[in-house]
Write an enzyme that holds these catalytic residues in place. Structure first.
Site, short mmCIF file in Angstrom:
data_model
loop_
_atom_site.label_atom_id
_atom_site.label_comp_id
_atom_site.label_asym_id
_atom_site.label_seq_id
_atom_site.Cartn_x
_atom_site.Cartn_y
_atom_site.Cartn_z
CG ASN A 174 -0.47 -4.27 -3.78
OD1 ASN A 174 -0.83 -3.23 -3.24
ND2 ASN A 174 0.62 -4.89 -3.39
CD GLN A 206 2.22 5.32 -5.99
OE1 GLN A 206 2.67 5.57 -4.88
NE2 GLN A 206 1.38 4.32 -6.23
CG HIS A 208 -3.91 -2.85 -1.34
ND1 HIS A 208 -2.89 -2.25 -0.65
CD2 HIS A 208 -4.35 -3.86 -0.54
CE1 HIS A 208 -2.71 -2.87 0.49
NE2 HIS A 208 -3.59 -3.84 0.59
CG MET A 225 6.18 -0.51 -0.28
SD MET A 225 6.85 -2.07 0.36
CE MET A 225 8.16 -2.39 -0.85
NE ARG A 240 3.18 -5.01 4.61
CZ ARG A 240 2.21 -5.34 5.45
NH1 ARG A 240 2.42 -5.27 6.76
NH2 ARG A 240 1.04 -5.76 4.98
CB CYS A 279 -1.44 6.50 -0.13
SG CYS A 279 -0.57 6.88 1.41
#
Length: 329
Positions: free
Chosen positions: A207, A66, A167, A14, A231, A96
């Site tokens: 994710n 990453q 994700h 993150m 989060r 992203c």
């Protein structure tokens, strides 16, 4: 190290959050979960201050780096550098959605170019002794995820990638901000689960939207190899991570409390301060430690108001803990 075992639960990379201080803090709560750095672009790593960008405490292992980029040569060089620094895994960001990432032709936009991702992955694998993995979305914009995702996995795995974190949301590159992309596109867990059935030889983590260990375990029970939490692990770290080793890894019940974790951070904080660092560089990651507990608001206020002041030290932590004790009495 069998990194796949640790990937049963991982803490998502993150931006502006999972720096070395955050990872050290999280590691005190779970010995087994796989931790990730913030995304570092390959050019920044090649041309920038590598010690600043890559430095980490050995206690953070297992920890993955990453990378962001779309040039196979640059990514290969960056992967080799990361492996030489001792990272246990090198991960390629294909998820992203930020404007900066799009302008650089990497991140989620690469979902539209699986062949290029395969080329990048192959180059990274050839250059890095550490395993190379990919974090991706289920698709972008008007792509049909049911068509795009299996084709993407097939193409990129053919280049040698055996582990993916998916994700379970699309990324809308036009019309939604990066923040909105974390919540607005609907989650499609069934599609990610279906990918595990279609590609049983791949190690797949899901994710997106996972907020508790119970939810994580439900995905594992459904056949997923791993779960990546973001989060929730950051904003409520003790609630999420203190029981992770017992719940997810079967390592026995933890006897640690949030108070124990705060005190275990003190020697690390003192080392950071003695090296010229500032207290709030660490405590900003600790604000949610007592989330849901009596006194949590006072803990957070104490750290927020005092940790940035000149000369602030471990007495700020002690003051915060004093507030917690008062409310617990």
């Amino acid at each position: 190290m069998q990194i796949e075992k640790h990937a049963r639960l991982s803490i998502a990379p993150m931006m502006d959050w999972t720096d070395c201080h955050c990872r050290y803090f999280h590691r005190l709560m779970t010995r087994h979960a796989l931790l990730y750095t913030e995304m570092v672009t390959a050019p920044a790593l090649i041309h920038g201050d590598r010690d600043r960008l890559l430095g980490f405490d050995p206690a953070e292992h297992p920890v993955a780096l990453q990378l962001g980029g779309s040039d196979p040569h640059d990514l290969a060089q960056a992967a080799r550098i990361g492996a030489e620094f001792g990272y246990d895994e090198i991960n390629l960001n294909v998820g992203c959605p930020s404007d900066r990432v799009q302008s650089g032709a990497f991140g989620a936009v690469l979902m539209e170019r699986p062949g290029l991702v395969a080329d990048c992955a192959a180059a990274m694998i050839a250059a890095s002794p550490a395993p190379v993995t990919v974090k991706c979305r289920i698709g972008v914009d008007d792509q049909i995820p049911e068509e795009v995702l299996p084709a993407f996995l097939r193409t990129v795995s053919a280049a040698g990638v055996t582990r993916f974190a998916i994700h379970a949301r699309k990324a809308w590159l036009q019309g939604l901000s990066p923040r909105e992309n974390r919540d607005i596109p609907p989650l499609n867990y069934p599609l990610v689960h279906a990918m595990k059935a279609e590609f049983p030889h791949l190690h797949l983590s899901v994710n997106g939207g996972v907020t508790s260990l119970a939810e994580a375990q439900s995905h594992l029970d459904a056949g997923m190899d791993g779960v990546m939490i973001g989060r929730a692990a950051y904003h409520e770290p003790a609630n999420t991570l203190l029981d992770a080793d017992a719940t997810i890894f079967g390592a026995g019940e933890s006897s640690k409390t949030a108070e124990d974790i705060a005190r275990a951070m003190l020697p690390y904080i003192e080392r950071h301060l003695s090296a010229g660092g500032r207290l709030n560089q660490i405590t900003r990651h600790m604000l949610g430690l007592f989330a849901g507990r009596p006194g949590a608001r006072h803990w957070k206020r104490t750290l927020s108001e005092r940790a940035h002041l000149p000369g602030a030290g471990t007495e700020v932590i002690e003051a915060g803990l004093s507030a917690i004790r008062q409310f617990a009495a």
